[in-house]
Enzyme design. Structure first.
Site, PDB file in Angstrom:
ATOM      1  N   PHE A  36       1.902   2.223  17.139  1.00 42.86           N
ATOM      2  CA  PHE A  36       2.546   3.501  16.838  1.00 42.86           C
ATOM      3  C   PHE A  36       3.552   3.259  15.724  1.00 42.86           C
ATOM      4  O   PHE A  36       4.565   2.573  15.911  1.00 42.86           O
ATOM      5  CB  PHE A  36       3.252   4.105  18.047  1.00 42.86           C
ATOM      6  CG  PHE A  36       3.856   5.444  17.712  1.00 42.86           C
ATOM      7  CD1 PHE A  36       3.087   6.588  17.720  1.00 42.86           C
ATOM      8  CD2 PHE A  36       5.183   5.547  17.344  1.00 42.86           C
ATOM      9  CE1 PHE A  36       3.623   7.823  17.373  1.00 42.86           C
ATOM     10  CE2 PHE A  36       5.742   6.779  16.999  1.00 42.86           C
ATOM     11  CZ  PHE A  36       4.957   7.915  17.006  1.00 42.86           C
ATOM     12  N   ASP A  52       7.537  -3.878  11.979  1.00 41.72           N
ATOM     13  CA  ASP A  52       8.077  -2.552  12.285  1.00 41.72           C
ATOM     14  C   ASP A  52       9.021  -2.703  13.472  1.00 41.72           C
ATOM     15  O   ASP A  52       8.595  -2.767  14.625  1.00 41.72           O
ATOM     16  CB  ASP A  52       6.933  -1.593  12.611  1.00 41.72           C
ATOM     17  CG  ASP A  52       7.422  -0.181  12.954  1.00 41.72           C
ATOM     18  OD1 ASP A  52       8.627  -0.030  13.248  1.00 41.72           O
ATOM     19  OD2 ASP A  52       6.599   0.750  12.949  1.00 41.72           O
ATOM     20  N   LYS A  85      15.679   4.698  13.537  1.00 45.17           N
ATOM     21  CA  LYS A  85      16.265   5.077  14.812  1.00 45.17           C
ATOM     22  C   LYS A  85      17.724   4.646  14.971  1.00 45.17           C
ATOM     23  O   LYS A  85      18.617   5.341  14.531  1.00 45.17           O
ATOM     24  CB  LYS A  85      15.394   4.567  15.967  1.00 45.17           C
ATOM     25  CG  LYS A  85      14.036   5.276  16.028  1.00 45.17           C
ATOM     26  CD  LYS A  85      13.331   5.061  17.319  1.00 45.17           C
ATOM     27  CE  LYS A  85      11.951   5.706  17.344  1.00 45.17           C
ATOM     28  NZ  LYS A  85      11.968   7.164  17.306  1.00 45.17           N
TER      29      LYS A  85
END
Length: 401
Positions: A141, A226, A255
């Protein structure tokens, strides 16, 4: 109808149904706790999918944002501003790298990493134009843009959004042999999460990440990590890659970099890699804006102390020890994760992940399900041990019936 029901009905009537939120309407939040519109308090054990690593309303972050709001919030990259150089310098230092390309959201940062890898492949490695390949892992994801969902294996993210962007090879996560066989002279990068979050907090087998690092070095391929969800303290280290002693060629961050205050993301790498860009080839009006830089600089300062990493490591050990005791009792099939991050596979006979999340909500604990039978637990790193234990008590009560 209640205040909650009215708010939910209005939201469902006037917004696209691209999320399926739990039926709670948050009005205020502080630290690890949220309060709904009717005054009921909930322990947040999701932390905005790690965007809120430092808790809700963190005083240092709010003060940094307020101070910057009074000065300047946006210049665009048409001009320099007085927070940009410090942000880039300090983030690069935190990562042990040289250069930063700031964006806003995690998906934008992943798109930036893809463009960077392709351009590096053509300008530096010498891959023929239009032939660059990037290897990714199944069950990944990385976001939901059209390019990113082109290399997703999740039907919900992918179906009905074609045609898809070419140039990606998908291999099983954790399989070094498959990775080696997928590499060709035209491979420019391997893009992977060091821990797969959306897939259920999947931790690769020991030695996998060092193996990826060795293979990419051997074949002159960029290793892009990531760390949007796993990075910035979540796993007990600044970066999840550190658990395996691995330093990638590029970090993709987001984030928690914005502290739950503003969206901030970045690609961090070497001058040799990010130096492939020239003015006009990539950018963002809001990327690296003064407000974002001010908040992110405070995040970086907080991480430099090591306090949050240590806290995530210590409380994370306790979290996993307690959750591990639930395995084998008929309710929990497996627990995975690192630090204050866990994926808990619920026995199908007990209910779906959604049903368990709703039962926990009724007991004042907020988590979220993924892939049917799994719930994810990721409280803010500022959570107290007492609050964590209370949350675990509610989880035990739900799972043991």
């Amino acid at each position: 109808m209640s205040i909650t029901e009215t708010a939910i009905a209005s939201a469902e009537a006037h917004s696209a149904h691209n999320y399926h939120p739990l039926p709670v309407v948050v009005a205020t939040a502080d630290g690890a706790w949220m309060t709904d519109v009717e005054g009921r308090r909930y322990l947040d054990m999701l932390a905005g999918y790690s965007a809120l690593n430092f808790g809700h309303g963190n005083r240092r972050l709010i003060d940094a944002a307020k101070a910057q709001l009074e000065r300047v919030t946006l210049t665009s990259r048409a001009f320099h501003h007085d927070r940009f150089a410090d942000f880039c310098t300090q983030l690069a230092a935190l990562c042990g790298m040289e250069s930063v390309l700031p964006m806003n959201t995690g998906a934008e940062a992943v798109e930036t990493a893809v463009k960077t890898a392709r351009k590096w492949g053509y300008r530096v490695k010498g891959v023929p134009d239009g032939m660059a390949k990037i290897i990714v892992a199944a069950n990944n994801f990385h976001g939901r843009t059209t390019t990113i969902i082109s290399f997703s294996t999740d039907p919900e993210a992918r179906e009905d959004f074609g045609p898809y962007t070419p140039g990606f090879e998908i291999v099983p996560y954790g399989d070094l042999t498959a990775l080696r066989e997928a590499m060709t002279e035209n491979t420019v990068a391997v893009l992977m999460e060091p821990i797969q979050g959306e897939a259920g907090v999947l931790v690769p087998p020991p030695g996998y990440l060092p193996g990826v690092r060795a293979l990419t070095r051997e074949r002159n391929v960029l290793f892009i990590a990531d760390e949007i969800q796993s990075g910035l303290g979540r796993t007990g280290r600044t970066f999840a890659c550190e658990h395996e002693g691995v330093v990638p060629d590029m970090y993709v961050l987001g984030k928690a970099l914005g502290g739950g205050v503003v969206p901030v993301s970045a690609v961090v790498s070497s001058q040799k890699v990010l130096g492939v860009f020239r003015p006009g080839e990539h950018g963002s009006t809001f990327g690296g804006n003064p407000l974002a830089c001010a908040v992110a600089l405070e995040v970086i300062a907080m991480l430099r102390t090591g306090e949050f990493q240590q806290r995530a490591a210590e409380l994370g050990e306790h979290l996993h020890q307690e959750l591990g005791l639930l395995v084998g009792g008929g309710a929990v099939e497996e627990v995975r994760g690192r630090g204050l991050w866990a994926g808990v596979d619920i026995a199908p006979a007990l209910g779906t992940g959604r049903e368990i999340s709703e039962k926990l909500m009724d007991r004042g604990v907020l988590v979220k399900d993924t892939h049917g039978s799994t719930i994810r637990i990721a409280p803010p790193l500022v959570i107290s041990k007492e609050d964590l234990d209370w949350g675990l008590e509610q989880i035990r009560a739900v799972l043991r019936g």
